[in-house]
Design a protein around this motif. Structure first.
Motif, PDB file in Angstrom:
ATOM      1  N   MET A  14     -24.594  28.589  25.638  1.00 61.92           N
ATOM      2  CA  MET A  14     -23.616  28.929  24.615  1.00 61.92           C
ATOM      3  C   MET A  14     -24.269  28.870  23.249  1.00 61.92           C
ATOM      4  O   MET A  14     -25.065  27.974  22.963  1.00 61.92           O
ATOM      5  CB  MET A  14     -22.443  27.945  24.669  1.00 61.92           C
ATOM      6  CG  MET A  14     -21.379  28.154  23.610  1.00 61.92           C
ATOM      7  SD  MET A  14     -20.083  26.880  23.666  1.00 61.92           S
ATOM      8  CE  MET A  14     -20.907  25.496  22.870  1.00 61.92           C
ATOM      9  N   ARG A  15     -23.957  29.846  22.427  1.00 65.31           N
ATOM     10  CA  ARG A  15     -24.255  29.746  20.996  1.00 65.31           C
ATOM     11  C   ARG A  15     -22.942  29.320  20.346  1.00 65.31           C
ATOM     12  O   ARG A  15     -21.963  30.061  20.335  1.00 65.31           O
ATOM     13  CB  ARG A  15     -24.728  31.093  20.452  1.00 65.31           C
ATOM     14  CG  ARG A  15     -25.276  31.052  19.023  1.00 65.31           C
ATOM     15  CD  ARG A  15     -24.224  31.230  17.962  1.00 65.31           C
ATOM     16  NE  ARG A  15     -24.859  31.396  16.656  1.00 65.31           N
ATOM     17  CZ  ARG A  15     -24.400  32.154  15.677  1.00 65.31           C
ATOM     18  NH1 ARG A  15     -23.259  32.799  15.832  1.00 65.31           N
ATOM     19  NH2 ARG A  15     -25.033  32.238  14.533  1.00 65.31           N
ATOM     20  N   ALA A  16     -22.916  28.101  19.839  1.00 61.77           N
ATOM     21  CA  ALA A  16     -21.662  27.540  19.352  1.00 61.77           C
ATOM     22  C   ALA A  16     -21.180  28.286  18.115  1.00 61.77           C
ATOM     23  O   ALA A  16     -21.898  28.424  17.133  1.00 61.77           O
ATOM     24  CB  ALA A  16     -21.837  26.062  19.030  1.00 61.77           C
ATOM     25  N   GLY A  17     -19.950  28.756  18.182  1.00 62.44           N
ATOM     26  CA  GLY A  17     -19.313  29.320  17.000  1.00 62.44           C
ATOM     27  C   GLY A  17     -18.627  28.216  16.221  1.00 62.44           C
ATOM     28  O   GLY A  17     -18.757  27.037  16.535  1.00 62.44           O
ATOM     29  N   GLY A  18     -17.877  28.595  15.216  1.00 64.04           N
ATOM     30  CA  GLY A  18     -17.144  27.575  14.487  1.00 64.04           C
ATOM     31  C   GLY A  18     -16.752  28.005  13.102  1.00 64.04           C
ATOM     32  O   GLY A  18     -17.210  29.029  12.579  1.00 64.04           O
ATOM     33  N   VAL A  19     -15.864  27.212  12.528  1.00 66.30           N
ATOM     34  CA  VAL A  19     -15.488  27.352  11.121  1.00 66.30           C
ATOM     35  C   VAL A  19     -16.335  26.346  10.363  1.00 66.30           C
ATOM     36  O   VAL A  19     -16.190  25.137  10.550  1.00 66.30           O
ATOM     37  CB  VAL A  19     -13.989  27.080  10.912  1.00 66.30           C
ATOM     38  CG1 VAL A  19     -13.623  27.269   9.443  1.00 66.30           C
ATOM     39  CG2 VAL A  19     -13.147  27.990  11.791  1.00 66.30           C
ATOM     40  N   ARG A 327     -23.548  19.414  15.019  1.00 66.28           N
ATOM     41  CA  ARG A 327     -23.743  20.797  15.440  1.00 66.28           C
ATOM     42  C   ARG A 327     -25.217  21.158  15.470  1.00 66.28           C
ATOM     43  O   ARG A 327     -25.981  20.802  14.569  1.00 66.28           O
ATOM     44  CB  ARG A 327     -22.996  21.731  14.470  1.00 66.28           C
ATOM     45  CG  ARG A 327     -23.092  23.201  14.777  1.00 66.28           C
ATOM     46  CD  ARG A 327     -22.362  24.019  13.707  1.00 66.28           C
ATOM     47  NE  ARG A 327     -20.939  23.706  13.688  1.00 66.28           N
ATOM     48  CZ  ARG A 327     -20.050  24.250  14.518  1.00 66.28           C
ATOM     49  NH1 ARG A 327     -20.452  25.116  15.428  1.00 66.28           N
ATOM     50  NH2 ARG A 327     -18.778  23.921  14.446  1.00 66.28           N
ATOM     51  N   THR A 328     -25.641  21.818  16.552  1.00 65.59           N
ATOM     52  CA  THR A 328     -26.905  22.534  16.593  1.00 65.59           C
ATOM     53  C   THR A 328     -26.573  23.998  16.832  1.00 65.59           C
ATOM     54  O   THR A 328     -25.399  24.358  16.964  1.00 65.59           O
ATOM     55  CB  THR A 328     -27.817  22.012  17.716  1.00 65.59           C
ATOM     56  OG1 THR A 328     -27.233  22.348  18.987  1.00 65.59           O
ATOM     57  CG2 THR A 328     -27.999  20.506  17.627  1.00 65.59           C
ATOM     58  N   SER A 329     -27.592  24.842  16.931  1.00 64.22           N
ATOM     59  CA  SER A 329     -27.316  26.256  17.155  1.00 64.22           C
ATOM     60  C   SER A 329     -26.666  26.504  18.511  1.00 64.22           C
ATOM     61  O   SER A 329     -25.958  27.494  18.686  1.00 64.22           O
ATOM     62  CB  SER A 329     -28.612  27.074  17.061  1.00 64.22           C
ATOM     63  OG  SER A 329     -29.539  26.652  18.044  1.00 64.22           O
ATOM     64  N   GLY A 330     -26.884  25.593  19.474  1.00 57.53           N
ATOM     65  CA  GLY A 330     -26.388  25.848  20.811  1.00 57.53           C
ATOM     66  C   GLY A 330     -25.256  24.964  21.279  1.00 57.53           C
ATOM     67  O   GLY A 330     -24.707  25.197  22.352  1.00 57.53           O
ATOM     68  N   SER A 331     -24.895  23.946  20.529  1.00 63.80           N
ATOM     69  CA  SER A 331     -23.845  23.049  21.009  1.00 63.80           C
ATOM     70  C   SER A 331     -23.219  22.294  19.858  1.00 63.80           C
ATOM     71  O   SER A 331     -23.754  22.249  18.747  1.00 63.80           O
ATOM     72  CB  SER A 331     -24.407  22.060  22.041  1.00 63.80           C
ATOM     73  OG  SER A 331     -25.510  21.358  21.522  1.00 63.80           O
ATOM     74  N   VAL A 332     -22.071  21.687  20.152  1.00 62.51           N
ATOM     75  CA  VAL A 332     -21.339  20.943  19.139  1.00 62.51           C
ATOM     76  C   VAL A 332     -20.645  19.773  19.818  1.00 62.51           C
ATOM     77  O   VAL A 332     -20.176  19.872  20.956  1.00 62.51           O
ATOM     78  CB  VAL A 332     -20.316  21.855  18.419  1.00 62.51           C
ATOM     79  CG1 VAL A 332     -19.306  22.437  19.382  1.00 62.51           C
ATOM     80  CG2 VAL A 332     -19.627  21.129  17.289  1.00 62.51           C
ATOM     81  N   LEU A 333     -20.612  18.613  19.137  1.00 65.64           N
ATOM     82  CA  LEU A 333     -19.923  17.427  19.618  1.00 65.64           C
ATOM     83  C   LEU A 333     -19.019  16.899  18.509  1.00 65.64           C
ATOM     84  O   LEU A 333     -19.317  17.061  17.315  1.00 65.64           O
ATOM     85  CB  LEU A 333     -20.912  16.332  20.032  1.00 65.64           C
ATOM     86  CG  LEU A 333     -21.754  16.588  21.288  1.00 65.64           C
ATOM     87  CD1 LEU A 333     -22.752  15.456  21.485  1.00 65.64           C
ATOM     88  CD2 LEU A 333     -20.881  16.744  22.504  1.00 65.64           C
ATOM     89  N   VAL A 334     -17.936  16.237  18.910  1.00 64.06           N
ATOM     90  CA  VAL A 334     -16.959  15.705  17.952  1.00 64.06           C
ATOM     91  C   VAL A 334     -16.621  14.277  18.345  1.00 64.06           C
ATOM     92  O   VAL A 334     -16.430  13.977  19.530  1.00 64.06           O
ATOM     93  CB  VAL A 334     -15.664  16.562  17.967  1.00 64.06           C
ATOM     94  CG1 VAL A 334     -14.669  16.011  16.947  1.00 64.06           C
ATOM     95  CG2 VAL A 334     -15.963  18.019  17.682  1.00 64.06           C
ATOM     96  N   GLU A 335     -16.526  13.403  17.345  1.00 62.03           N
ATOM     97  CA  GLU A 335     -16.126  12.023  17.584  1.00 62.03           C
ATOM     98  C   GLU A 335     -15.260  11.534  16.434  1.00 62.03           C
ATOM     99  O   GLU A 335     -15.515  11.858  15.269  1.00 62.03           O
ATOM    100  CB  GLU A 335     -17.345  11.099  17.708  1.00 62.03           C
ATOM    101  CG  GLU A 335     -18.034  11.133  19.053  1.00 62.03           C
ATOM    102  CD  GLU A 335     -17.168  10.554  20.172  1.00 62.03           C
ATOM    103  OE1 GLU A 335     -16.389   9.622  19.893  1.00 62.03           O
ATOM    104  OE2 GLU A 335     -17.279  11.058  21.305  1.00 62.03           O
ATOM    105  N   ALA A 336     -14.231  10.743  16.788  1.00 64.10           N
ATOM    106  CA  ALA A 336     -13.461  10.049  15.765  1.00 64.10           C
ATOM    107  C   ALA A 336     -14.272   8.864  15.265  1.00 64.10           C
ATOM    108  O   ALA A 336     -14.954   8.191  16.041  1.00 64.10           O
ATOM    109  CB  ALA A 336     -12.127   9.586  16.344  1.00 64.10           C
ATOM    110  N   MET A 337     -14.191   8.607  13.982  1.00 63.23           N
ATOM    111  CA  MET A 337     -14.901   7.464  13.401  1.00 63.23           C
ATOM    112  C   MET A 337     -14.212   6.186  13.848  1.00 63.23           C
ATOM    113  O   MET A 337     -13.010   5.994  13.616  1.00 63.23           O
ATOM    114  CB  MET A 337     -14.885   7.574  11.872  1.00 63.23           C
ATOM    115  CG  MET A 337     -15.905   6.690  11.185  1.00 63.23           C
ATOM    116  SD  MET A 337     -17.571   7.333  11.371  1.00 63.23           S
ATOM    117  CE  MET A 337     -18.507   5.888  10.829  1.00 63.23           C
TER     118      MET A 337
END
Length: 339
Positions: A14-19, A327-337
């Motif tokens: 995957m090439r991660a898209g996003g806002v 975020r990298t070009s190929g992936s994205v991760l999300v975490e609550a602080m």
């Protein structure tokens, strides 16, 4: 040809898209990556934002032509017998730059050699060659079996998301943002009456924070009756870029051990990040203030070597209810602080 044998395989990527934090959009692309000696070939090409020609959103006839081209059943698309291995994820225009290589047969084997960065019809190996990468010699049976499976296998990835929540205005903005980056999105409150064939087109379901457990259970039952597995996303906060990033992660079907970004933790004023190869990593912090206004901060943007890293975060960026997107070009991760 003195090249040693290398293993050849394929894997979803995957090439991660996003806002993005500055308001720009980055297009989401699903594609099939080349796995050489057990690792994505893309990772050997520095921090390159690119996709292979085997993308899920190209018309079937073009996809088939790309596969047959790599099998040398069609003429090379570029001068000198060169083939595009990776190209621009936004437009696939050679002028944006592409990784190309010679592909040739040696008996029953296939050889990829003379990799180069190319921006016009001719490649300058001396100036723009990827020295030290390849040549790769693949056993013919393994090579043909991997690529041939794409001609008979199932269709592209399920790139649609079902959005379920009470805040219609937020869902409408989220759906618009997802569609802008190339992900289909529909809004509903009850999936019970949705035909099974339509449910099978979704790859993820995103729940808003106000959706109760009974409603969630009803949706899960509808998908179970349809016989389809989907990723379920619990929306962390009504922040559009954050929700898009969560959905991008949920849609990632690539094997975990073949991702660049594999770990993110956020606590005690730091972010812990793990990457599997040298690449550019961006960290964006989002927080809600007491009036539920959104604030975004770019807290890190740099190249990290493979391994685990601890990155300090600005206290202002993580005050109150805050979240980190890596975020990298190929992936994205999300975490609550963690608080």
């Amino acid at each position: 040809m003195s090249a040693e044998y290398a293993t050849f395989g394929l894997a979803p990527a995957m090439r991660a898209g996003g806002v993005l934090a500055n308001g720009d959009y980055q297009v989401h692309r699903d594609f099939v990556d080349f796995i050489v000696n057990g690792q994505p070939l893309l990772f050997q090409l520095s921090d390159l934002d690119a996709v292979s020609p085997l993308a899920s959103d190209v018309p079937p006839a073009i996809f088939t032509a790309q596969v047959r081209s790599l099998l040398l059943e069609a003429d090379a698309p570029l001068e000198g017998g060169r083939y595009v291995i990776y190209g621009c994820p936004e437009c696939a225009d050679l002028a944006c730059g592409a990784v190309t290589a010679m592909i040739e047969k040696l008996g029953e084997d296939y050889v990829w050699r003379d990799f180069a960065w190319q921006t016009d019809e001719r490649a300058d190996l001396e100036l723009n060659g990827y020295h030290g990468i390849g040549p790769f010699r693949f056993r013919g049976a393994e090579y043909r079996e991997a690529l041939g499976s794409l001609l008979t296998g199932p269709g592209g990835e399920r790139r649609r998301v079902l959005l379920i929540g009470a805040r219609v205005a937020v869902l409408a903005k989220l759906a618009a943002a997802l569609r802008t980056i190339g992900i289909g999105a529909e809004i509903t409150r009850d999936a019970a009456d949705v035909p099974a064939d339509e449910l099978r087109t979704y790859g993820a379901v995103a729940f808003g924070r106000a959706v109760g457990e009974q409603e969630r259970a009803s949706v899960r039952q509808a998908f179970e009756r349809a016989g389809v597995e989907v990723a379920y996303v619990d929306g962390l906060a009504p922040i559009i870029p954050l929700l898009v990033a969560q959905i991008e992660h949920a849609l990632d079907r690539s094997p975990r051990d073949q991702r660049r970004l594999t770990r993110l933790v956020a606590a005690d004023g730091e972010a812990g990040v793990e990457v599997t190869s040298t690449c550019r990593v961006q960290l964006i912090a989002y927080r809600l203030d007491r009036l539920y206004r959104t604030h975004a901060y770019e807290v890190f943007d740099g190249v990290l070597d493979a391994g685990r890293h601890r990155l300090a975060l600005d206290a202002k960026a993580t005050k109150g209810e805050a979240f980190i997107v890596a975020r990298t070009s190929g992936s994205v991760l999300v975490e609550a602080m963690a608080r």
